[in-house]
Design a protein around this motif. Structure first.
Motif, mmCIF file in Angstrom:
data_model
loop_
_atom_site.group_PDB
_atom_site.id
_atom_site.type_symbol
_atom_site.label_atom_id
_atom_site.label_comp_id
_atom_site.label_asym_id
_atom_site.label_seq_id
_atom_site.Cartn_x
_atom_site.Cartn_y
_atom_site.Cartn_z
ATOM 1 N N UNK A 205 -8.074 -3.256 0.476
ATOM 2 C CA UNK A 205 -8.775 -2.124 1.080
ATOM 3 C C UNK A 205 -7.856 -1.239 1.915
ATOM 4 N N UNK A 206 -6.836 -1.844 2.542
ATOM 5 C CA UNK A 206 -6.023 -1.003 3.417
ATOM 6 C C UNK A 206 -5.204 -0.006 2.626
ATOM 7 N N UNK A 213 -6.777 8.417 4.040
ATOM 8 C CA UNK A 213 -6.270 9.143 5.198
ATOM 9 C C UNK A 213 -5.116 10.059 4.797
ATOM 10 N N UNK B 72 -13.994 11.799 -1.629
ATOM 11 C CA UNK B 72 -12.676 11.677 -1.003
ATOM 12 C C UNK B 72 -11.540 11.915 -1.989
ATOM 13 N N UNK B 74 -10.401 9.411 -4.078
ATOM 14 C CA UNK B 74 -9.554 8.217 -4.106
ATOM 15 C C UNK B 74 -10.010 7.237 -5.168
ATOM 16 N N UNK B 106 -7.529 15.077 2.753
ATOM 17 C CA UNK B 106 -7.874 13.723 3.198
ATOM 18 C C UNK B 106 -7.184 13.434 4.525
ATOM 19 N N UNK B 107 -7.907 12.822 5.435
ATOM 20 C CA UNK B 107 -7.304 12.496 6.722
ATOM 21 C C UNK B 107 -7.443 13.667 7.679
ATOM 22 N N UNK B 111 -12.322 12.032 6.562
ATOM 23 C CA UNK B 111 -11.740 10.706 6.655
ATOM 24 C C UNK B 111 -12.811 9.691 6.298
ATOM 25 N N UNK B 112 -12.378 8.440 6.140
ATOM 26 C CA UNK B 112 -13.325 7.442 5.665
ATOM 27 C C UNK B 112 -13.090 6.132 6.402
ATOM 28 N N UNK B 114 -14.246 1.874 6.297
ATOM 29 C CA UNK B 114 -14.678 0.924 5.284
ATOM 30 C C UNK B 114 -15.490 -0.211 5.884
ATOM 31 N N UNK B 120 -9.292 -3.643 5.660
ATOM 32 C CA UNK B 120 -8.947 -2.227 5.571
ATOM 33 C C UNK B 120 -7.830 -1.851 6.534
ATOM 34 N N UNK B 182 -10.501 1.015 13.220
ATOM 35 C CA UNK B 182 -10.639 1.776 11.979
ATOM 36 C C UNK B 182 -11.196 3.174 12.270
ATOM 37 N N UNK B 185 -8.597 5.333 13.850
ATOM 38 C CA UNK B 185 -7.654 5.812 12.856
ATOM 39 C C UNK B 185 -8.241 6.983 12.069
ATOM 40 N N UNK B 186 -9.508 6.831 11.698
ATOM 41 C CA UNK B 186 -10.146 7.876 10.895
ATOM 42 C C UNK B 186 -10.288 9.169 11.696
#
Lengths: 313, 347
Positions: A205-206, A213, B72, B74, B106-107, B111-112, B114, B120, B182, B185-186
């Motif tokens: 997942x990371x 991101x 996203x 991805x 993205x970012x 952002x996302x 999880x 994650x 998380x 970070x997002x």
């Protein structure tokens, strides 16, 4: 570490007007576990297997870098009058046909063996990491091309391939030529390992999170995939150093590796085979050192695998 | 890389000031695997405004996560392909952007987060380092300044003694704290949209509430749009403005969350409600939805929910129900939505 100790408020300080729920939750800092590698290191320090192989490898490395630490004698200063002396107080390992001090020659032999072992492993690991992570990360046709190429390469037996290449291409065979051949023949196994480790890590997942991101593929490979996929590669590379050292010895023994006047264990064993009954010490000493070296690296690889591969714990 | 990006352009294209923050229209995603083609998302549409929350509701395999990943950009391709529809961010079509420009969106802009923050987050680096990396790669900040920003962010998501904990590794945090990391970070680059993919599923109930209220608070501070992917109806009712209920890759009901919650107009939504324990109504027992979701490789003709549906009739096996307007702002994909919505008429 010291930062953490300094900044953690002591329980009695005025800032602490009774711990909140979240502060209680944050408590486990005291019992730090650290990263995978910190964890592995703590484990390794206590393992006899790691300590023994570590000490042996350090000694061998010193031998390769500063042979002068172990012997004052010049391995190339020989007098034919002293030919084939048995081990004695003056010549610990005896002398060879040319009357050279065999102890000095055995010590100096470490340099070639370990240089080849480390150089070949480093280069083939580098090739494998580069191609393997590209194949594993991008998949698709890029992977298909690299993987098939590897399979074809993989089918060439190392020693046989080495004999053919060394005999047909090079007129002189020194350390560089032998290394080059072993690198050329050695990377496929490593590549397969890197590729599969990268493919497994890519699914984490990371990696998705990093992509979400907006991190670039190259950085994802470097920062998120390789550091997590490298453990089995480190283990295998350590074992490979041992295997390559013995491959060099085998090639030299077969007469297609290094050439005299180079000093190498394989070469010494090769010369010694004709006199195995009359002067067994010529075979015994380089053979023993070669075995110990290969053994140390393989033992180290095993110890690292135990510490780095959580599935085997 | 660029330092501060203008917020009035997306990948060099000017935004349409009248357009909603995000408009997803008839999105279709399929996975081409050896066993056949999996139609993971078959027509998903919604719009998200500034400060709004859209919940996408459904069980595992309903296509709710894939839909978000497609937004996203991805999705692993191959095997995944976005085969149709449009995703417009402030009027700019994202699906047409080249990958390099998509990456910049993205970012920075969306952002996302999880479900399981343990998997994650990268296990080999301290969390502070990981948050700081966002500032280093997207904003080009030097190591030290980025580290300070990371600590600031950790404080903003209410991680206690942030300065100390910045040096800890992900596995040294509790689940709730990890999810906060998380989120930090997002949010590092001030995205306008945050997609939260089951952000509380892996957490204890008490921690779930903390995380949801943190998200609500941050949303209020920043005005970001939130897309909440969940299978928890309770969460939806509390925080979402709009809800999209998905089943077998298709949207089956959509509308403002409270009316949908109180008076479902699709048997599947109703089934989800009935399988949820409620404080206000003492039912003798919970009624789970019978059966399991269809194999996405072979979605049956007609209505995908028919095999499990208590209202199922002959027409349902033949005709895929159209999206019927329940009210001006609600739709339901059921032949018998009127009958279904009468079920809760008295409630």
């Amino acid at each position: 570490m010291s930062d953490r100790d300094r900044e953690r408020p002591s329980p009695g300080s005025p800032a602490h007007a009774g711990p909140t729920f979240e502060e209680l939750e944050a408590e486990p800092i005291i019992r730090r576990e650290g990263s995978l590698y910190a964890d592995a290191w703590r484990q390794l320090r206590r393992r006899p297997m790691f300590i023994i192989s570590g000490i042996l490898i350090v000694i061998l490395a010193l031998m390769a870098i500063w042979p002068g630490l172990f012997t004052r004698a010049d391995p190339r200063a020989c007098s034919l009058a002293d030919s084939l002396l048995r081990p004695s107080g003056e010549h610990w390992f005896g002398t060879d046909v040319q009357g050279c001090d065999y102890y000095a020659r055995t010590i100096w032999g470490a340099r070639v063996s370990i240089t080849i072992g480390v150089l070949v492993t480093a280069c083939s690991t580098l090739i494998a990491m580069l191609l393997g992570s590209i194949a594993g990360y991008y998949g698709g046709w890029v992977d298909a091309v690299i993987a098939r190429l590897t399979d074809i390469w993989f089918a060439i037996p190392t020693i046989l391939g080495g004999i053919v290449i060394l005999r047909s291409i090079f007129s002189t065979r020194g350390l560089l030529q032998v290394s080059l051949v072993l690198i050329v023949l050695g990377w496929p196994t490593m590549l397969r390992l890197v590729r599969s480790a990268v493919m497994a890590t890519k699914e984490m997942d990371y990696v998705d999170a990093a992509r979400a991101l907006g991190v670039r593929p190259f950085r994802i490979i470097r920062r998120h995939i390789l550091p997590n996929a490298i453990a089995p590669v480190i283990v295998y590379a350590t074992i490979t150093v041992g295997v390559i050292i013995s491959a060099e010895a085998a090639l030299s023994f077969l007469g297609v590796g290094l050439q005299l006047p180079a000093i190498s264990w394989g070469l010494m064993i090769s010369v010694a085979q004709n006199r195995i009954l009359t002067a067994p010490h010529l075979l015994l000493f380089p053979g023993a050192l070669l075995s110990v070296t290969v053994f140390s690296f393989i033992l180290m690889g095993d110890a690292l695998r135990d510490a780095l591969d959580p599935r085997l714990r | 890389m660029a330092t501060t990006l203008s917020r009035d352009a997306v990948a060099g294209r000017p935004v349409d000031p009248a357009a909603p923050l995000l408009a997803v229209e008839d999105l279709r995603v399929e996975f081409r695997i050896d066993a056949g083609t999996v139609r993971a998302v078959n027509g998903l549409s919604y719009t998200l405004g500034r400060g709004e929350t859209v919940a996408i509701l459904g069980e595992s395999g309903s296509g709710k996560s894939v839909g978000a990943q497609a937004v996203m950009g991805i999705i692993d391709s191959p095997p995944g392909f976005v085969t149709g529809g449009s995703v417009r961010f402030r009027g700019v079509e994202l699906l047409d952007l080249p990958e390099a420009e998509r990456r910049r969106v993205r970012g920075n802009r969306m952002a996302m987060i999880f479900q399981d923050a343990l998997t994650a987050l990268n296990p080999v680096f301290p969390v502070g380092w990981q948050i700081a990396e966002m500032f280093r790669i997207h904003r080009g900040l030097p190591r030290k300044a980025a580290g300070e920003k990371a600590i600031e962010l950790m404080e903003r998501v209410k991680i206690p003694s942030a300065r100390v904990r910045a040096g800890s590794y992900p596995h040294e945090f509790s689940g709730g704290m990890r999810q906060r990391v998380m989120i930090a970070m997002a949010l590092s680059l001030d995205p306008e949209i945050l997609i939260a993919d089951e952000p509380t599923t892996a957490l204890d109930v008490t921690v779930q509430a903390q995380i949801m209220s943190l998200l609500a608070e941050l949303q209020q501070q920043t005005g970001m749009g939130l897309i909440l992917i969940t299978h928890d109806l309770g969460v939806v009712a509390e925080v979402a403005d709009q809800v999209v209920v998905m089943y077998a890759g298709r949207e089956v009901e959509k509308g403002p969350s409270l009316p949908v919650y109180h008076r479902p107009a699709h048997p599947y939504t109703l089934g989800l409600m009935d399988s949820l324990p409620r404080r206000d109504v003492h039912t003798e027992r919970l009624r789970p939805i019978k059966g399991s979701p269809p194999d996405l490789l072979a979605i049956p003709p007609g209505c995908a929910f028919r095999p499990r549906c208590p209202y199922g009739r002959e027409i349902c096996a033949r005709e895929e129900p159209p999206l019927a307007a329940v009210t001006s702002d609600r739709i339901s994909a059921c032949h018998f939505w009127e009958e279904v919505s009468r079920e809760r008429a008295g409630a």
